[in-house]
Design a protein around this motif. Sequence first.
Motif, PDB file in Angstrom:
ATOM      1  N   GLY A  71      53.430  -8.013 -28.666  1.00  0.00           N
ATOM      2  CA  GLY A  71      54.103  -6.935 -29.398  1.00  0.00           C
ATOM      3  C   GLY A  71      53.461  -5.595 -29.113  1.00  0.00           C
ATOM      4  N   PHE A  72      53.337  -4.784 -30.162  1.00  0.00           N
ATOM      5  CA  PHE A  72      52.779  -3.438 -30.012  1.00  0.00           C
ATOM      6  C   PHE A  72      51.742  -3.208 -31.107  1.00  0.00           C
ATOM      7  CE2 PHE A  72      57.009  -3.580 -28.308  1.00  0.00           C
ATOM      8  CZ  PHE A  72      56.873  -2.968 -27.067  1.00  0.00           C
ATOM      9  N   ALA A  73      50.555  -2.704 -30.695  1.00  0.00           N
ATOM     10  CA  ALA A  73      49.466  -2.465 -31.652  1.00  0.00           C
ATOM     11  C   ALA A  73      49.453  -0.992 -32.049  1.00  0.00           C
ATOM     12  CB  ALA A  73      48.134  -2.842 -31.013  1.00  0.00           C
ATOM     13  N   LEU A 121      42.888   0.535 -33.690  1.00  0.00           N
ATOM     14  CA  LEU A 121      44.181  -0.050 -34.086  1.00  0.00           C
ATOM     15  C   LEU A 121      43.953  -1.320 -34.896  1.00  0.00           C
ATOM     16  CD1 LEU A 121      46.246   0.526 -30.821  1.00  0.00           C
ATOM     17  CD2 LEU A 121      45.633   2.121 -32.672  1.00  0.00           C
ATOM     18  N   ASP A 122      44.846  -1.561 -35.863  1.00  0.00           N
ATOM     19  CA  ASP A 122      44.590  -2.663 -36.791  1.00  0.00           C
ATOM     20  C   ASP A 122      45.811  -3.514 -37.097  1.00  0.00           C
ATOM     21  OD1 ASP A 122      46.085  -0.934 -38.334  1.00  0.00           O
ATOM     22  OD2 ASP A 122      44.384  -0.252 -39.559  1.00  0.00           O
ATOM     23  N   THR A 123      46.983  -3.158 -36.518  1.00  0.00           N
ATOM     24  CA  THR A 123      48.220  -3.838 -36.907  1.00  0.00           C
ATOM     25  C   THR A 123      49.070  -4.079 -35.652  1.00  0.00           C
ATOM     26  OG1 THR A 123      48.121  -2.591 -38.966  1.00  0.00           O
ATOM     27  CG2 THR A 123      50.199  -3.707 -38.495  1.00  0.00           C
ATOM     28  N   VAL A 124      49.787  -5.208 -35.644  1.00  0.00           N
ATOM     29  CA  VAL A 124      50.642  -5.502 -34.491  1.00  0.00           C
ATOM     30  C   VAL A 124      52.054  -5.796 -34.983  1.00  0.00           C
ATOM     31  CG1 VAL A 124      51.090  -7.138 -32.597  1.00  0.00           C
ATOM     32  CG2 VAL A 124      48.736  -6.411 -33.081  1.00  0.00           C
ATOM     33  N   VAL A 125      53.034  -5.168 -34.331  1.00  0.00           N
ATOM     34  CA  VAL A 125      54.427  -5.529 -34.618  1.00  0.00           C
ATOM     35  C   VAL A 125      54.882  -6.463 -33.494  1.00  0.00           C
ATOM     36  CG1 VAL A 125      55.356  -3.465 -33.446  1.00  0.00           C
ATOM     37  CG2 VAL A 125      56.770  -4.709 -35.093  1.00  0.00           C
ATOM     38  N   PRO A 126      55.372  -7.652 -33.848  1.00  0.00           N
ATOM     39  CA  PRO A 126      55.872  -8.552 -32.806  1.00  0.00           C
ATOM     40  C   PRO A 126      57.055  -7.897 -32.101  1.00  0.00           C
ATOM     41  CG  PRO A 126      55.677  -9.697 -34.918  1.00  0.00           C
ATOM     42  CD  PRO A 126      55.480  -8.232 -35.186  1.00  0.00           C
ATOM     43  N   GLN A 127      57.152  -8.155 -30.811  1.00  0.00           N
ATOM     44  CA  GLN A 127      58.219  -7.603 -29.985  1.00  0.00           C
ATOM     45  C   GLN A 127      59.585  -7.715 -30.638  1.00  0.00           C
ATOM     46  OE1 GLN A 127      56.854  -8.360 -25.768  1.00  0.00           O
ATOM     47  NE2 GLN A 127      58.631  -9.720 -26.010  1.00  0.00           N
ATOM     48  N   GLU A 128      59.868  -8.919 -31.195  1.00  0.00           N
ATOM     49  CA  GLU A 128      61.214  -9.177 -31.722  1.00  0.00           C
ATOM     50  C   GLU A 128      61.472  -8.496 -33.072  1.00  0.00           C
ATOM     51  OE1 GLU A 128      58.887 -11.288 -30.852  1.00  0.00           O
ATOM     52  OE2 GLU A 128      58.485 -12.752 -32.446  1.00  0.00           O
ATOM     53  N   MET A 129      60.444  -7.823 -33.600  1.00  0.00           N
ATOM     54  CA  MET A 129      60.642  -7.159 -34.891  1.00  0.00           C
ATOM     55  C   MET A 129      60.802  -5.646 -34.754  1.00  0.00           C
ATOM     56  SD  MET A 129      58.197  -9.032 -37.683  1.00  0.00           S
ATOM     57  CE  MET A 129      58.312  -7.716 -38.883  1.00  0.00           C
TER      58      MET A 129
END
Length: 448
Positions: A71-73, A121-129
Amino acid sequence: MKSLSQIAAELQGYDAQALPAGKVNEFLARLVQPVQAAERVGLMDAYERVLAEDVISPFSVPPHDNSAMDGFAFRGADLKADASTQFQVIGTALAGKAWQGTVSSGQCVKIMTGAIMPIGLDTVVPQEMCKVSGDTIEIATGVLKTGDNRRLAGEDLMAGGIALSKGELLAPAAIGLLASLNTSSVEVFRRLKVAYFSTGDEVLSLGQVPREGAIYDSNRYTVIGMLRRWGHEVIDIGVVRDNPEALEAAFMQAAAQADAVITSGGVSVGEADHTKAMMKKLGDVAFWKIAMRPGRPMAVGRISNAKTDDSRYKTSAESYEKDSAEDCILFGLPGNPVATMVTMLAFVRPALLRMSGANPAKYCKAPLYLQAASQENLRKKPGRTEYQRGLVSLAQDGSLQVRTTSSNQGSGVLSSMVQANGLIVLHHEQGNVAVGGLVDVMMFEGVL
Ligand code: AMP
Ligand code: MG
């Protein structure tokens, strides 16, 4: 060291003529001692062995904060509370090497599962979200919070903490954990040496010519199979006649080499049941009529090490010397094939686990029963424990159900064990069970 009668005197509710099954385990827990000697083995040879040391984590696992998703951090603080949030993608962090750039507010880094979180950075959004368009991503309101999809350094194991304790039975998960710590060898207790022989004039070894009244020796195969499966070193002494001289020689030879000697047959009150008498002659012994079915008669005993420390009984093929102070524990099991297997499971297995050095709190407690609804009425008298051969299956609604495998639950009917995947345990105080009533089942999985 306590004598067997001293141990018996310590147990409330001990009655050798009608001994509750649970008391047998209590007695054995007081009788047996864990082995002391240990050896270092490579990790691939450590399966089913018992850890003889605490293993301390030399580093944290995982060593760094990393992403749990592709995903993206980004910084969680950048998320807007009341609107969707957009980020500009400024780089890609791959697993296996740290991404070196710096990230400002409103920017994010494409990241792969397992890749180290870029600094800050401390959070990741999954690609599909998220919605991706060109080098911009958009995250809808309220779907994420700070810290989501990030694995923290040390969340599995912290540097300096105990990763595995002495007494752990090394199953694949534990071996995998050791591997994750780059631990290529471990101290394990020496393997237990367990000798077995069948007794009985009617018992034939395989290949012998059949004769009237004789049966082929199945106990040797069921018992040795279980011992191997439990990771013990087996000394196979074969079939011994119901004859005092032959029995004495077999017992002494076995006890000189082994930590435990298991026999089947000859412990009931038949005329030719010499096993019992011989155990008494050679060691300190207790004979029980256990309040159970199958498996009523059983003997346990101890032959002192001094008694067997005689070159006549030693063989050069010993792979381990017994520790000098270690006596030999005797298990005289009933001869009926199902009774032999049930007593192995109910009593011998936990006792051998203790002797192996396994952590008693984790491995030697009452077995973990699974509960299933009985598919039939079961007749049961309170005042004894019954072990019926059961086949557990899934009912239509996904719940567990169990039926007995054979209308003949006789203690000699080995096919009832073959068809079963567990033992229905009807406890000491329990009475009849009606269709649909829940019963405890000791599953064979991993054991038989
Ligand atoms: P025992 O405990 O010696 O009175 O034997 C009880 C029953 O188990 C008898 O029917 C024996 O024939 C049978 N039995 C004893 N030993 C074995 C064995 N090694 N394999 C199969 N059956 C056995
Ligand atoms: Mg016999």
